[in-house]
Design a protein around this motif. Structure first.
Motif, PDB file in Angstrom:
ATOM      1  N   ARG A 162       0.855  -1.195   0.000  1.00  0.00           N
ATOM      2  CA  ARG A 162       0.000   0.000   0.000  1.00  0.00           C
ATOM      3  C   ARG A 162       0.892   1.248   0.000  1.00  0.00           C
ATOM      4  O   ARG A 162       0.960   2.002   0.954  1.00  0.00           O
ATOM      5  N   ARG A 164       0.934   4.089  -1.745  1.00  0.00           N
ATOM      6  CA  ARG A 164       0.407   5.451  -1.724  1.00  0.00           C
ATOM      7  C   ARG A 164       0.072   5.873  -0.292  1.00  0.00           C
ATOM      8  O   ARG A 164       0.363   7.003   0.112  1.00  0.00           O
ATOM      9  N   GLU A 165      -0.516   4.977   0.463  1.00  0.00           N
ATOM     10  CA  GLU A 165      -0.813   5.296   1.859  1.00  0.00           C
ATOM     11  C   GLU A 165       0.494   5.460   2.651  1.00  0.00           C
ATOM     12  O   GLU A 165       0.587   6.324   3.539  1.00  0.00           O
ATOM     13  N   TYR A 175       3.287   6.559   1.453  1.00  0.00           N
ATOM     14  CA  TYR A 175       3.823   7.879   1.112  1.00  0.00           C
ATOM     15  C   TYR A 175       3.081   8.985   1.852  1.00  0.00           C
ATOM     16  O   TYR A 175       3.698   9.918   2.387  1.00  0.00           O
ATOM     17  N   ASP A 176       1.760   8.911   1.891  1.00  0.00           N
ATOM     18  CA  ASP A 176       0.979   9.937   2.586  1.00  0.00           C
ATOM     19  C   ASP A 176       1.401  10.045   4.051  1.00  0.00           C
ATOM     20  O   ASP A 176       1.521  11.153   4.602  1.00  0.00           O
ATOM     21  N   THR A 233       8.936   7.133  -1.742  1.00  0.00           N
ATOM     22  CA  THR A 233       8.697   8.472  -2.287  1.00  0.00           C
ATOM     23  C   THR A 233       9.104   8.573  -3.747  1.00  0.00           C
ATOM     24  O   THR A 233       8.441   9.273  -4.529  1.00  0.00           O
ATOM     25  N   ALA A 238       6.226   7.351  -5.481  1.00  0.00           N
ATOM     26  CA  ALA A 238       5.148   8.347  -5.451  1.00  0.00           C
ATOM     27  C   ALA A 238       5.347   9.405  -6.535  1.00  0.00           C
ATOM     28  O   ALA A 238       4.387   9.807  -7.216  1.00  0.00           O
ATOM     29  N   GLU A 292       4.538   7.782  -9.934  1.00  0.00           N
ATOM     30  CA  GLU A 292       3.121   7.457 -10.119  1.00  0.00           C
ATOM     31  C   GLU A 292       2.226   8.693 -10.084  1.00  0.00           C
ATOM     32  O   GLU A 292       1.013   8.578 -10.273  1.00  0.00           O
ATOM     33  N   TRP A 337       1.698  10.625  -7.411  1.00  0.00           N
ATOM     34  CA  TRP A 337       1.003  10.755  -6.127  1.00  0.00           C
ATOM     35  C   TRP A 337       1.457  11.977  -5.335  1.00  0.00           C
ATOM     36  O   TRP A 337       0.826  12.315  -4.328  1.00  0.00           O
ATOM     37  N   ASP A 374       1.183  15.311  -4.808  1.00  0.00           N
ATOM     38  CA  ASP A 374       0.261  16.350  -5.245  1.00  0.00           C
ATOM     39  C   ASP A 374       0.897  17.729  -5.132  1.00  0.00           C
ATOM     40  O   ASP A 374       1.877  17.938  -4.404  1.00  0.00           O
TER      41      ASP A 374
END
Length: 478
Positions: free
Chosen positions: A76, A78-79, A81-82, A128, A131, A134, A136, A138
């Motif tokens: 997971r 993306r999560e 990375y967040d 990262t 991220a 991809e 991700w 933002d």
């Protein structure tokens, strides 16, 4: 299928593969390849998810490492990375250049149990970098405009971290940078084989896209005064770093010794494709190079000299290998690339020939003595041991001190310590000047990038609180 966690007993510690030393000597690309997805997941799954996450307390930023390792083990990303980016403005940069062996990985519970730490830094970088690839990462999300601006002097890691957090809060940001590129030591001080420059530039571009204004080639004290900046902005942050070199003090050191930062800046400019230097004084090509010092800057210098095609590269350090302040991993990489280390050796004199050209470094053998007040063993000379190391280029890498801020930013009210660092109120992060804050190395002295990021983020919160309070006072007055 998700790898189960706590797999440190059946999975050995593993880092991404290094490129062969013979190959990496020829370029300034980063020395390690990327983790493969399966390998990153497996290494993340080695985390013991201990009740007290010492890796988190060992990280200056307090990164929530166990949770994003668990997410990475589960695929997971993306999560992960967040979560990683919630506490750090530059996780992929920390993943590359933090001395994890002295911080998070050094504090890892399974490292203490002799199973080998989770490879936290490499996983952090992998998360990262993925991220970015991809999409991700933002754009910076900004709060409604506040109608207040902050001027930041210096675009190194502390200044960039503060700018991001303040811009998120809705402040207008102007960064003043005396160099022709932003990034400070991230751009000009750290070689590409540790941190490739596009990795830094994409962070700077992201800030510009969010409306942060960079005024490059502007030196405060020469092109604009601190008073001018204070008049233009509601608050000011000093994030100038420390750039004055500690001088080598031995006979002959006044002739021809190169400063580490001068050498690294020129090498980074070459790597960035700038016009060649007018002379070759700062080039190690074909020369016998001796670097004096034992920190990460010294390692940057010796490994840069190797890539420039030096005839030989040696490093003198007055303590032994175990007491070297630089990263142990950097020393290993340098040895693989052909650097020769002279441990327990201090410079006694820089020797010159009849024409004044450097010909050798005469070194004094040293031994470790009794511990000093800090607990570190002092060094004392061994008079019977004298070494002579051939050298026609000597680089001093003894660390850095602050420049003369009161002189460069004239203000009799700016409080500085005897050693030159700016004094701040630890609770408010404010200097002796109202509305002027400071963060990073200019406060704590030469330190790590991760500490500069921490200080920059903390200063941003302090500035926000200060300006919030001013708005409340003004509102009450009305």
């Amino acid at each position: 299928m998700r790898p189960s966690l706590l797999r440190f007993t059946d999975l050995h510690q593993s880092y991404p593969d290094k490129r062969p030393a013979a190959e990496r000597r020829e370029d300034f690309r980063e020395i390690r390849n990327r983790f493969e997805p399966a390998a990153a997941a497996e290494q993340s799954s080695r985390c013991s998810q201990c009740g007290i996450p010492f890796c988190q307390s060992g990280c200056p930023l307090g990164n929530n490492i166990p949770d994003w390792l668990a997410l990475a083990a589960d695929g997971r990303l993306r999560e992960a990375y967040d979560l990683s980016s919630a506490t750090s403005t530059m996780p992929e940069i920390c993943g590359r250049i933090c001395p994890q062996d002295r911080l998070c990985e050094g504090a890892c519970v399974i490292e203490k149990s002799a199973h080998g730490a989770v490879t936290i830094g490499s996983v952090e970088q992998y998360i990262t970098d993925t991220a970015w690839e991809e999409g991700w990462v933002d754009a910076i999300q900004t709060a409604p405009p506040r109608g207040q601006s902050v001027g930041i002097i210096g675009s190194g890691p502390a200044g960039l971290a503060a700018a991001e957090r303040l811009r998120e809060a809705g402040f207008d940001i102007v960064i003043y940078e005396r160099a022709d590129r932003a990034g400070g030591l991230l751009t000009y001080g750290i070689p590409g084989f540790k941190l490739e420059k596009p990795v830094v530039q994409r962070r700077i571009d992201r800030l510009e896209q969010a409306g942060v204004e960079f005024r490059l080639g502007v030196e405060v004290g020469r092109d604009v005064t601190l008073a001018d900046i204070r008049a233009e902005h509601h608050a000011v942050l000093l994030a100038t770093g420390v750039y004055a070199p500690r001088e080598l003090d031995c006979p002959g050191a006044d002739k021809g010794v190169i400063g580490a930062l001068d050498f690294l800046i020129r090498a980074n400019r070459d790597d960035l494709g700038d016009a060649p230097a007018e002379d070759d004084r700062l080039s190690a090509t074909g020369r016998h190079v001796v670097v004096i010092g034992g920190g990460d800057t010294a390692m940057d210098c010796v490994r840069t000299a190797v890539r420039q095609g030096a005839a030989s590269v040696s490093c003198l350090y007055r303590r032994d290998r175990a007491n070297m302040p630089g990263s142990a991993r950097e020393v290993i990489s340098a040895e693989e690339e052909g650097v020769q280390f002279h441990w327990l050796t201090a410079p006694l004199a820089i020797e010159h020939d009849a024409d004044g050209q450097t010909r050798a470094v005469r070194g004094q053998g040293m031994r470790l003595g009794a511990p000093d007040l800090s607990g570190r063993r002092a060094v004392e000379p061994c008079p019977e041991i004298i070494r002579e190391i051939k050298a026609d280029m000597v680089i001093s890498a003894l660390g850095f001190t602050p420049e003369d801020l009161p002189g460069n930013l004239p203000s009799i009210d700016l409080g500085v310590r005897r050693s030159g660092e700016v004094e701040i109120d630890r609770a408010t992060r404010m200097t002796s000047l109202d509305g002027v804050f400071a963060a990073g190395d200019i406060v704590r002295g030469a330190s790590l990038v991760v500490w500069a990021l921490k200080d920059g983020q903390d200063a941003a919160q302090a500035i926000k609180s200060y300006l919030d309070n001013r708005l409340e006072v003004l509102g009450a007055a009305e």
